[in-house]
Write a protein that holds these residues in place. Structure first.
Motif, PDB file in Angstrom:
ATOM      1  N   TRP A 172     -15.022  12.328 -19.712  1.00 60.32           N
ATOM      2  CA  TRP A 172     -15.395  13.143 -18.553  1.00 60.32           C
ATOM      3  C   TRP A 172     -14.303  13.010 -17.508  1.00 60.32           C
ATOM      4  O   TRP A 172     -14.097  11.936 -16.942  1.00 60.32           O
ATOM      5  CB  TRP A 172     -16.721  12.675 -17.980  1.00 60.32           C
ATOM      6  CG  TRP A 172     -17.330  13.611 -16.970  1.00 60.32           C
ATOM      7  CD1 TRP A 172     -16.853  13.884 -15.713  1.00 60.32           C
ATOM      8  CD2 TRP A 172     -18.510  14.393 -17.137  1.00 60.32           C
ATOM      9  NE1 TRP A 172     -17.666  14.782 -15.083  1.00 60.32           N
ATOM     10  CE2 TRP A 172     -18.698  15.124 -15.934  1.00 60.32           C
ATOM     11  CE3 TRP A 172     -19.432  14.551 -18.177  1.00 60.32           C
ATOM     12  CZ2 TRP A 172     -19.766  15.985 -15.745  1.00 60.32           C
ATOM     13  CZ3 TRP A 172     -20.496  15.413 -17.996  1.00 60.32           C
ATOM     14  CH2 TRP A 172     -20.673  16.117 -16.791  1.00 60.32           C
TER      15      TRP A 172
ATOM     16  N   SER B 273     -25.296  17.921 -20.988  1.00 58.25           N
ATOM     17  CA  SER B 273     -24.254  16.894 -21.053  1.00 58.25           C
ATOM     18  C   SER B 273     -24.762  15.642 -21.755  1.00 58.25           C
ATOM     19  O   SER B 273     -24.059  15.047 -22.582  1.00 58.25           O
ATOM     20  CB  SER B 273     -23.769  16.553 -19.647  1.00 58.25           C
ATOM     21  OG  SER B 273     -23.210  17.681 -19.012  1.00 58.25           O
TER      22      SER B 273
ATOM     23  N   VAL C 224     -18.380  21.655 -18.928  1.00 55.95           N
ATOM     24  CA  VAL C 224     -19.772  21.912 -18.560  1.00 55.95           C
ATOM     25  C   VAL C 224     -19.833  23.164 -17.692  1.00 55.95           C
ATOM     26  O   VAL C 224     -19.062  23.291 -16.734  1.00 55.95           O
ATOM     27  CB  VAL C 224     -20.383  20.721 -17.786  1.00 55.95           C
ATOM     28  CG1 VAL C 224     -21.846  20.991 -17.467  1.00 55.95           C
ATOM     29  CG2 VAL C 224     -20.244  19.433 -18.574  1.00 55.95           C
TER      30      VAL C 224
ATOM     31  N   ALA D  49     -22.767  22.359 -22.474  1.00 51.47           N
ATOM     32  CA  ALA D  49     -21.742  21.321 -22.431  1.00 51.47           C
ATOM     33  C   ALA D  49     -21.075  21.324 -23.795  1.00 51.47           C
ATOM     34  O   ALA D  49     -21.760  21.337 -24.821  1.00 51.47           O
ATOM     35  CB  ALA D  49     -22.347  19.949 -22.125  1.00 51.47           C
TER      36      ALA D  49
END
Length: 255
Positions: A225, A209, A193, A179
């Motif tokens: 995100w 992550s 990711v 990530a």
């Protein structure tokens, strides 16, 4: 005439109301570029970074084609500002524009449970360890097709060292998941990711992550995100993100 702006702020009003990390990075001059239909008094502009194109202002077919032509991968993920831009994207001559739904998450750093993230980052299969991306690991990511996007937007390595934050999972000394920073603006990153296909569904992406989110929070960077698929949105939910809204994009190919 279309031009990449040496002073991106000249186009800021055309992107009013957008809080995308990618658009902010382009306007700040941190990453990417702003292309406009006029260098001094733009009425139409696009923010371009990585595979993404964000439109702003009045729809302009020549500007849109110029932006998509700059793609080195053959794919542009175009995010329209409004319905007029959407119609223009759908009618691009010689190109295929496939509608695609993406998912934005809420942007509140206080919503994250750090203890929960520490637990997720520690939940690793036997023989797997997490490491921050340093120069050798940066090169290792760049050398594989599946992991290239973890580092490719910040090339060469000194640029990644300056702007990027990244975590990878090593198994027997080999990178199997990660990530990292796809885009960076002043106070946030856009998370990328990736996991090697044969090592998916083992919790590696989730652990990487979580570790990346903690590293960002320790640096006062918001780990944004933006989900490309429902599966990505589901993973975000496991990490503590809340869905905010779905939005339209187009996967543009051909020329």
């Amino acid at each position: 005439m279309n031009a990449v702006l040496s002073d991106p702020v000249r186009a800021a009003s055309l992107f009013s109301g957008r809080d995308d990390v990618s658009v902010r990075a382009c306007l700040e001059g941190t990453m990417g570029a702003i292309m406009a239909n006029d260098a001094d008094r733009p009425t139409s502009a696009v923010a371009m970074v990585g595979d993404f194109v964000f439109t702003g202002g009045e729809p302009d077919p020549a500007l849109l084609e110029a932006a998509c032509s700059r793609s080195t991968s053959g794919l542009s993920i175009v995010v329209p500002q409004d319905a007029a831009w959407s119609r223009l994207i759908e009618r691009m001559p010689g190109r295929r524009a496939e509608p695609h739904t993406r998912y934005a998450t809420s942007k509140d750093p206080d919503e994250f449970d750090r203890m929960h993230l520490h637990r997720l980052a520690s939940a690793l299969p036997a023989g797997v360890a997490l490491r921050a991306i340093d120069e050798p690991l940066w090169h290792a990511c760049l050398d594989q097709d599946w992991s290239r996007d973890l580092v490719a937007q910040l090339d060469p390595y000194p640029r990644f060292a300056e702007l990027g934050v990244g975590v990878i999972a090593l198994e027997s000394g080999v990178v199997v998941s990660g990530a990292s920073t796809y885009v960076r603006c002043a106070d946030a990153i856009e998370i990328e990711v990736d996991t090697r296909p044969d090592r998916r569904r083992h919790g590696l992406a989730r652990a990487c992550s979580a570790a990346l989110m903690l590293a960002c929070l320790d640096r006062d960077l918001y780990p944004n995100w933006d989900a490309h698929t429902p599966a990505s949105l589901a993973l975000a939910g496991q990490l503590g993100y809340r869905p905010d809204h779905a939005y339209d994009a187009y996967l543009v190919t051909g020329a």
